[in-house]
Design a protein around this motif. Sequence first.
Motif, mmCIF file in Angstrom:
data_model
loop_
_atom_site.group_PDB
_atom_site.id
_atom_site.type_symbol
_atom_site.label_atom_id
_atom_site.label_comp_id
_atom_site.label_asym_id
_atom_site.label_seq_id
_atom_site.Cartn_x
_atom_site.Cartn_y
_atom_site.Cartn_z
ATOM 1 N N VAL A 108 0.844 -1.196 0.000
ATOM 2 C CA VAL A 108 0.000 0.000 0.000
ATOM 3 C C VAL A 108 0.877 1.243 0.000
ATOM 4 N N PHE A 109 0.568 2.200 -0.878
ATOM 5 C CA PHE A 109 1.223 3.506 -0.850
ATOM 6 C C PHE A 109 0.155 4.539 -0.548
ATOM 7 N N PHE A 216 -1.948 -5.852 -5.179
ATOM 8 C CA PHE A 216 -2.312 -7.183 -4.701
ATOM 9 C C PHE A 216 -1.436 -8.193 -5.440
ATOM 10 N N ASP A 217 -0.396 -8.674 -4.737
ATOM 11 C CA ASP A 217 0.623 -9.504 -5.376
ATOM 12 C C ASP A 217 1.099 -8.764 -6.628
ATOM 13 N N GLY A 218 1.204 -9.460 -7.730
ATOM 14 C CA GLY A 218 1.593 -8.782 -8.974
ATOM 15 C C GLY A 218 0.502 -8.882 -10.004
ATOM 16 N N ARG A 219 -0.753 -9.057 -9.524
ATOM 17 C CA ARG A 219 -1.837 -9.330 -10.468
ATOM 18 C C ARG A 219 -2.865 -8.217 -10.577
ATOM 19 N N TYR A 241 3.218 0.885 -11.157
ATOM 20 C CA TYR A 241 2.990 1.130 -9.733
ATOM 21 C C TYR A 241 3.995 0.392 -8.855
ATOM 22 N N VAL A 242 4.457 -0.753 -9.301
ATOM 23 C CA VAL A 242 5.532 -1.433 -8.566
ATOM 24 C C VAL A 242 6.776 -0.549 -8.538
ATOM 25 N N GLN A 246 8.596 1.081 -5.196
ATOM 26 C CA GLN A 246 10.009 0.865 -4.888
ATOM 27 C C GLN A 246 10.779 2.178 -4.828
ATOM 28 N N MET A 247 10.388 3.137 -5.654
ATOM 29 C CA MET A 247 11.043 4.431 -5.696
ATOM 30 C C MET A 247 10.925 5.149 -4.347
#
Length: 276
Positions: A108-109, A216-219, A241-242, A246-247
């Motif tokens: 969550v961001f 939600f996971d990578g899906r 969004y991943v 990470q950024m």
Amino acid sequence: MNGTDLGRALRELRVASGKQAKVVARSAAMSPSKLSKIENGALPPSVLDVERILEALEVSPEAKAELTEVARRVATEATAWRIYRRTGLHKHQEEIQAIEAQTTLLRVFQPSCIPGLLQTPEYVRGVQQGSELTDDALEKMIGARLRRQEVLYDRSRTFDFLITESVLRWKLIAGPMMAAQLDKLITMSRMSNIRIGIVPLSATMPGLPTSSFVLFDGRLVIVEIPHAEITTSEMRDIELYVDKFQMFDRVALSGEDMWDLVAGIRDDFLREQETA
């Protein structure tokens, strides 16, 4: 056309081509089981899935362009908040709970408010102030959100929260209630399957926070904007969004540094109450 219709269309094309499902699946770099689920509407295909299936079926460029565009529309859906309020926000909470129950890694961001899974009942009320919910609808919504939080105690799942420092300082409710909310963050962050990172205002920011989102996971990704909630299962969108998560994760504080920062802000709220 929805996901079920798209799956049916792909199946009809495969049958018309005379190709066996296992042959198409192999050419499309997926398992026969996955292809079967897509064709039966049990699994919404990504745009990449559809492109690979159509290439394996050797359809015309026109058919490929048409169905690929349909896949893009199906993969991304926007629902206005007013619709959720009309049908019942508690029902939407139950829908999210069902998605969370199938998720192993939830990220969550949040640059806007405390994440829902970590909110106290008082904070939930603060978030919903001005939403024109009836007392009954609000209580149902709060109850559904608190039930969602039970998933945090499932040690087989991992939760990674990123929250901007400005959220912690945003006095959405009375000082003592804000202090209690921040105490809850510290407490929950001590659980082995939960990590809470705070993006400090003192950091040199790697970019703009733009909007809140949940991975939600990578899906699947759910993105919140002021008037609507956007859901996408398109892989290229998910990767965006991943990368964003990470950024900001690279400059976030966690562990003892996070506890010290949150405790300091909590104490500011308590001192404010004492001197009021």
